[in-house]
Scaffold this motif. Structure first.
Motif, PDB file in Angstrom:
ATOM      1  N   UNK A  40       1.689 -15.005  15.626  1.00  0.00           N
ATOM      2  CA  UNK A  40       1.462 -15.508  14.279  1.00  0.00           C
ATOM      3  C   UNK A  40       1.111 -14.369  13.312  1.00  0.00           C
ATOM      4  N   UNK A  41       0.166 -13.541  13.695  1.00  0.00           N
ATOM      5  CA  UNK A  41      -0.249 -12.405  12.861  1.00  0.00           C
ATOM      6  C   UNK A  41       0.876 -11.372  12.794  1.00  0.00           C
ATOM      7  N   UNK A  42       1.484 -11.100  13.931  1.00  0.00           N
ATOM      8  CA  UNK A  42       2.542 -10.088  13.968  1.00  0.00           C
ATOM      9  C   UNK A  42       3.750 -10.515  13.132  1.00  0.00           C
ATOM     10  N   UNK A  43       4.011 -11.820  13.079  1.00  0.00           N
ATOM     11  CA  UNK A  43       5.109 -12.321  12.247  1.00  0.00           C
ATOM     12  C   UNK A  43       4.821 -12.079  10.761  1.00  0.00           C
ATOM     13  N   UNK A  44       3.583 -12.364  10.334  1.00  0.00           N
ATOM     14  CA  UNK A  44       3.236 -12.127   8.927  1.00  0.00           C
ATOM     15  C   UNK A  44       3.291 -10.643   8.604  1.00  0.00           C
ATOM     16  N   UNK A  45       2.849  -9.819   9.541  1.00  0.00           N
ATOM     17  CA  UNK A  45       2.919  -8.375   9.355  1.00  0.00           C
ATOM     18  C   UNK A  45       4.368  -7.937   9.189  1.00  0.00           C
ATOM     19  N   UNK A  46       5.243  -8.446  10.046  1.00  0.00           N
ATOM     20  CA  UNK A  46       6.658  -8.080   9.965  1.00  0.00           C
ATOM     21  C   UNK A  46       7.265  -8.537   8.639  1.00  0.00           C
ATOM     22  N   UNK A  47       6.926  -9.743   8.217  1.00  0.00           N
ATOM     23  CA  UNK A  47       7.443 -10.241   6.938  1.00  0.00           C
ATOM     24  C   UNK A  47       6.993  -9.341   5.785  1.00  0.00           C
ATOM     25  N   UNK A  48       5.750  -8.910   5.821  1.00  0.00           N
ATOM     26  CA  UNK A  48       5.223  -8.065   4.752  1.00  0.00           C
ATOM     27  C   UNK A  48       5.862  -6.687   4.783  1.00  0.00           C
ATOM     28  N   UNK A  49       6.000  -6.131   5.962  1.00  0.00           N
ATOM     29  CA  UNK A  49       6.550  -4.786   6.105  1.00  0.00           C
ATOM     30  C   UNK A  49       8.007  -4.708   5.692  1.00  0.00           C
ATOM     31  N   UNK A  50       8.766  -5.779   5.924  1.00  0.00           N
ATOM     32  CA  UNK A  50      10.205  -5.758   5.635  1.00  0.00           C
ATOM     33  C   UNK A  50      10.536  -6.160   4.208  1.00  0.00           C
ATOM     34  N   UNK A  51       9.606  -6.753   3.509  1.00  0.00           N
ATOM     35  CA  UNK A  51       9.919  -7.297   2.200  1.00  0.00           C
ATOM     36  C   UNK A  51       9.728  -6.253   1.108  1.00  0.00           C
ATOM     37  N   UNK A  52      10.807  -5.783   0.559  1.00  0.00           N
ATOM     38  CA  UNK A  52      10.742  -4.783  -0.514  1.00  0.00           C
ATOM     39  C   UNK A  52      10.561  -5.444  -1.880  1.00  0.00           C
ATOM     40  N   UNK A  53      10.978  -6.691  -2.014  1.00  0.00           N
ATOM     41  CA  UNK A  53      10.894  -7.353  -3.320  1.00  0.00           C
ATOM     42  C   UNK A  53       9.461  -7.683  -3.714  1.00  0.00           C
ATOM     43  N   UNK A  54       8.547  -7.636  -2.768  1.00  0.00           N
ATOM     44  CA  UNK A  54       7.164  -8.002  -3.069  1.00  0.00           C
ATOM     45  C   UNK A  54       6.415  -6.897  -3.770  1.00  0.00           C
ATOM     46  N   UNK A  55       6.908  -5.682  -3.716  1.00  0.00           N
ATOM     47  CA  UNK A  55       6.226  -4.577  -4.388  1.00  0.00           C
ATOM     48  C   UNK A  55       6.452  -4.651  -5.831  1.00  0.00           C
TER      49      UNK A  55
END
Length: 183
Positions: free
Chosen positions: A168-183
């Motif tokens: 669960x935590x690792x999935x959110x981490x992966x989503x955050x790390x891969x998402x460039x549009x959030x910056x």
């Protein structure tokens, strides 16, 4: 985001993660239950959580939960509030003392269904956790609540070592790390 908005957002929710895909229908079905937002629904109920990250997306704020003895994102019970974004923000404020919280996107960031073990007179049950991406300032002082043993900004590089094999935590981490549009 009330019950109807939540249902609509869940129906539109898409994820590449098989585990999340496997329980989207259960989340949607739960929105039809009048007691879905209260902890007294002992089979399981909605909770709201905040995946709190810094502006540079290098750290996440995690709490060491007293009852569960694990490092987790901040969040908690809806207690009747059908607006789970409000729940997530309120829990984040209560559990961290942060005032710089900023909603990155009001849409659902992640969902997770997980078992909460029996404690006292409360039987084992499911939390249907709806998570939102929240940003905060790392230089703001933290206040540890009575629900936590500790609270800390953890580098993305150190999260897996801290939480272990918590998908669960690792999935959110992966989503955050891969998402460039959030910056």
């Amino acid at each position: 985001m009330d019950r109807l908005s939540l249902r609509s957002n869940l129906e539109k929710y898409r994820t590449p993660f098989e585990e999340e895909k496997s329980f989207v229908k259960d989340f949607i079905q739960l929105t039809f239950d009048d007691n879905a937002f209260v902890r007294e629904r002992l089979e399981g109920h909605f909770t709201g959580s905040a995946w709190i990250v810094n502006k540079l997306r290098t750290h996440a704020l995690l709490t060491h939960h007293k009852k569960l003895n694990k490092w987790l994102q901040l969040g908690g019970h809806a207690d009747g509030n059908e607006n789970l974004l409000e729940v997530a923000l309120e829990e984040a404020r209560e559990e961290s003392g942060l005032t710089s919280l900023r909603i990155v996107d009001p849409g659902i960031f992640d969902i997770d269904r997980h078992v909460i073990p029996q404690k006292g007179g409360v039987p084992e049950h499911f939390h249907y956790d709806v998570r939102f991406l929240i940003e905060a300032e790392m230089n703001e002082p933290l206040v540890i609540s009575e629900e936590s043993n500790d609270l800390a900004w953890i580098s993305f590089d150190a999260i897996q070592d801290l939480v272990g094999p918590n998908p669960s935590i690792l999935r959110m981490l992966e989503k955050t790390s891969k998402s460039e549009i959030l910056l």
